[in-house]
Motif scaffolding. Structure first.
Motif, PDB file in Angstrom:
ATOM      1  N   ALA A 175       1.035  -1.249  -0.052  1.00  0.00           N
ATOM      2  CA  ALA A 175      -0.055   0.028   0.105  1.00  0.00           C
ATOM      3  C   ALA A 175       0.744   1.107   0.135  1.00  0.00           C
ATOM      4  N   PRO A 176       0.363   2.423  -0.327  1.00  0.00           N
ATOM      5  CA  PRO A 176       0.964   3.672  -0.730  1.00  0.00           C
ATOM      6  C   PRO A 176       1.612   4.131   0.606  1.00  0.00           C
ATOM      7  N   ASP A 177       0.876   3.825   1.709  1.00  0.00           N
ATOM      8  CA  ASP A 177       1.327   4.159   3.164  1.00  0.00           C
ATOM      9  C   ASP A 177       2.022   3.121   3.669  1.00  0.00           C
ATOM     10  N   GLU A 178       2.192   2.046   3.280  1.00  0.00           N
ATOM     11  CA  GLU A 178       2.642   0.713   3.801  1.00  0.00           C
ATOM     12  C   GLU A 178       2.224   0.321   5.092  1.00  0.00           C
ATOM     13  N   SER A 179       0.932   0.488   5.086  1.00  0.00           N
ATOM     14  CA  SER A 179       0.339  -0.260   6.057  1.00  0.00           C
ATOM     15  C   SER A 179      -0.142  -1.589   5.700  1.00  0.00           C
ATOM     16  N   GLN A 180      -0.169  -2.179   4.513  1.00  0.00           N
ATOM     17  CA  GLN A 180      -0.883  -3.115   4.081  1.00  0.00           C
ATOM     18  C   GLN A 180       0.005  -3.927   2.890  1.00  0.00           C
ATOM     19  N   ILE A 181      -0.493  -4.919   2.754  1.00  0.00           N
ATOM     20  CA  ILE A 181       0.315  -5.811   1.570  1.00  0.00           C
ATOM     21  C   ILE A 181      -0.579  -6.868   0.999  1.00  0.00           C
ATOM     22  N   MET A 182      -0.798  -6.991  -0.012  1.00  0.00           N
ATOM     23  CA  MET A 182      -1.762  -7.564  -1.112  1.00  0.00           C
ATOM     24  C   MET A 182      -0.830  -8.689  -1.529  1.00  0.00           C
ATOM     25  N   THR A 183      -1.455  -9.683  -1.180  1.00  0.00           N
ATOM     26  CA  THR A 183      -0.891 -11.277  -1.884  1.00  0.00           C
ATOM     27  C   THR A 183      -1.968 -11.908  -2.589  1.00  0.00           C
ATOM     28  N   VAL A 184      -1.477 -13.019  -3.337  1.00  0.00           N
ATOM     29  CA  VAL A 184      -2.198 -14.101  -4.062  1.00  0.00           C
ATOM     30  C   VAL A 184      -1.754 -15.262  -3.570  1.00  0.00           C
ATOM     31  N   GLU A 185      -2.516 -16.253  -3.518  1.00  0.00           N
ATOM     32  CA  GLU A 185      -2.478 -17.646  -2.979  1.00  0.00           C
ATOM     33  C   GLU A 185      -1.635 -18.420  -4.229  1.00  0.00           C
ATOM     34  N   TYR A 186      -0.706 -19.239  -3.891  1.00  0.00           N
ATOM     35  CA  TYR A 186       0.216 -19.783  -4.875  1.00  0.00           C
ATOM     36  C   TYR A 186      -0.526 -20.412  -5.834  1.00  0.00           C
ATOM     37  N   GLU A 187      -1.616 -21.110  -5.414  1.00  0.00           N
ATOM     38  CA  GLU A 187      -2.459 -21.783  -6.548  1.00  0.00           C
ATOM     39  C   GLU A 187      -3.337 -20.897  -7.333  1.00  0.00           C
ATOM     40  N   GLN A 188      -3.429 -19.627  -6.888  1.00  0.00           N
ATOM     41  CA  GLN A 188      -4.058 -18.550  -7.595  1.00  0.00           C
ATOM     42  C   GLN A 188      -5.516 -18.680  -7.067  1.00  0.00           C
ATOM     43  N   GLY A 189      -5.730 -19.311  -5.791  1.00  0.00           N
ATOM     44  CA  GLY A 189      -7.216 -19.648  -5.387  1.00  0.00           C
ATOM     45  C   GLY A 189      -7.911 -18.241  -4.372  1.00  0.00           C
ATOM     46  N   ASP A 190      -7.071 -17.355  -4.127  1.00  0.00           N
ATOM     47  CA  ASP A 190      -7.577 -16.141  -3.523  1.00  0.00           C
ATOM     48  C   ASP A 190      -6.545 -14.941  -3.430  1.00  0.00           C
ATOM     49  N   VAL A 191      -7.159 -13.825  -3.212  1.00  0.00           N
ATOM     50  CA  VAL A 191      -6.283 -12.711  -2.903  1.00  0.00           C
ATOM     51  C   VAL A 191      -6.517 -12.459  -1.726  1.00  0.00           C
ATOM     52  N   ALA A 192      -5.518 -11.966  -0.807  1.00  0.00           N
ATOM     53  CA  ALA A 192      -5.635 -11.466   0.333  1.00  0.00           C
ATOM     54  C   ALA A 192      -4.948 -10.124   0.451  1.00  0.00           C
ATOM     55  N   PHE A 193      -5.433  -9.558   1.478  1.00  0.00           N
ATOM     56  CA  PHE A 193      -5.036  -8.038   2.148  1.00  0.00           C
ATOM     57  C   PHE A 193      -4.636  -8.429   3.575  1.00  0.00           C
ATOM     58  N   HIS A 194      -3.266  -7.863   3.794  1.00  0.00           N
ATOM     59  CA  HIS A 194      -2.766  -8.304   5.177  1.00  0.00           C
ATOM     60  C   HIS A 194      -2.197  -7.080   5.715  1.00  0.00           C
ATOM     61  N   ASP A 195      -2.609  -6.566   6.981  1.00  0.00           N
ATOM     62  CA  ASP A 195      -2.226  -5.517   7.842  1.00  0.00           C
ATOM     63  C   ASP A 195      -0.548  -5.720   8.021  1.00  0.00           C
TER      64      ASP A 195
END
Length: 283
Positions: A175-195
């Protein structure tokens, strides 16, 4: 402002904020990892056995040798990235796959001289890696281990690497303010947003939520409140806007790109895509 660059033949073109060509860096053939300094006046690239810094004329400023590949070396990609302040160059070296040792290395180089500052051994055997610099000097690294999944590490230049325990996640953007990271599951099964830095998952979205079958390793943060998630069904792909605070799907972006990953969010509400004639467009 994020540095905008594109490969064009054996060159890397660097653009200003208005997408006007700023300069061209020549590259040797078969180089796939490079990083342009935030001042846009220097470039580092990685080959199978070295990391090199050049000026705009292609003159070598320094070279850091990784050592010769072993007789039974497999397929691997070295990655080299400038730190946010251009003071350091972080190098992911897949030494195990290159048959240069039993463990991979994460190497921190002085950007001015190429001299090594730190060498971190990693308990991974990757084929390649991707790095994301943070403004405070830390670097995020994801290592692809083929069928064995991924390893994700975080380190500061004067600390030790922390394994985030994301054996099935691929970081897509910060994220632009570096408060969050976006990831995709290795098998492409979902997208997640992490604090961040806790790593706690705020929400997940599967591809079925968008009416598709897979989440692509693409997209990122359009701005602090909105991310772009790319989904596909094997034949076509679409780009959706998602609220980063709530997980609300805000709608199809309504654009067509050459490839699923041919869209670069800049974090300020705009993004760059490649037009059908090969020129860049900022939207």
């Amino acid at each position: 402002m994020r540095v905008i660059s594109r490969r064009s033949g054996d060159d890397v073109q660097v653009f200003d904020e208005a997408l006007e060509p700023l300069r061209i860096f020549p590259l040797p053939p078969d180089v796939w990892s490079w990083s342009v300094s935030s001042a846009r006046d220097s470039l580092v690239y990685a080959t199978d056995d070295a990391v090199v810094r050049i000026d705009p004329a292609g003159r070598e400023r320094w070279r850091f040798e990784l050592g010769p590949r072993g007789e039974y070396a497999g397929s691997f990609l070295v990655d080299a990235v400038f730190s946010a302040d251009d003071a350091l160059v972080w190098v992911y070296a897949p030494q195990a796959e290159a048959d240069r040792g039993e463990q991979d290395e994460w190497i921190v180089l002085d950007a001015a001289t190429g001299a090594p500052r730190r060498r971190f051994p990693l308990d991974s055997a990757g084929h390649g890696g991707g790095q994301h610099p943070f403004r405070d000097g830390r670097m995020l690294l994801d290592v692809g281990e083929g069928q064995d999944g991924t390893r994700v590490y975080l380190a500061a230049p004067d600390g030790e690497p922390l394994d985030l325990g994301w054996a099935d996640r691929v970081p897509i953007g910060v994220a632009p303010d570096e408060s969050q990271i976006m990831t995709v599951e290795y098998e492409q099964g979902d997208v997640a947003f992490h604090d961040f830095p806790s790593g706690v998952v705020r929400f997940r979205l599967g591809p079925e939520a968008f009416g598709y079958s897979a989440v692509e390793f693409a997209g990122g943060y359009l701005d602090a409140e909105t991310a772009i998630v790319v989904v596909s069904d094997g034949e076509s792909w679409r780009h959706f806007r998602v609220g980063t605070g709530t997980g609300e799907i805000l709608g199809d972006l309504g654009i067509v790109t050459m490839e699923p990953d041919d869209l670069e969010p800049l974090g300020d509400g705009t993004y760059v895509i490649t037009d059908t004639d090969g020129t860049l467009r900022r939207m």
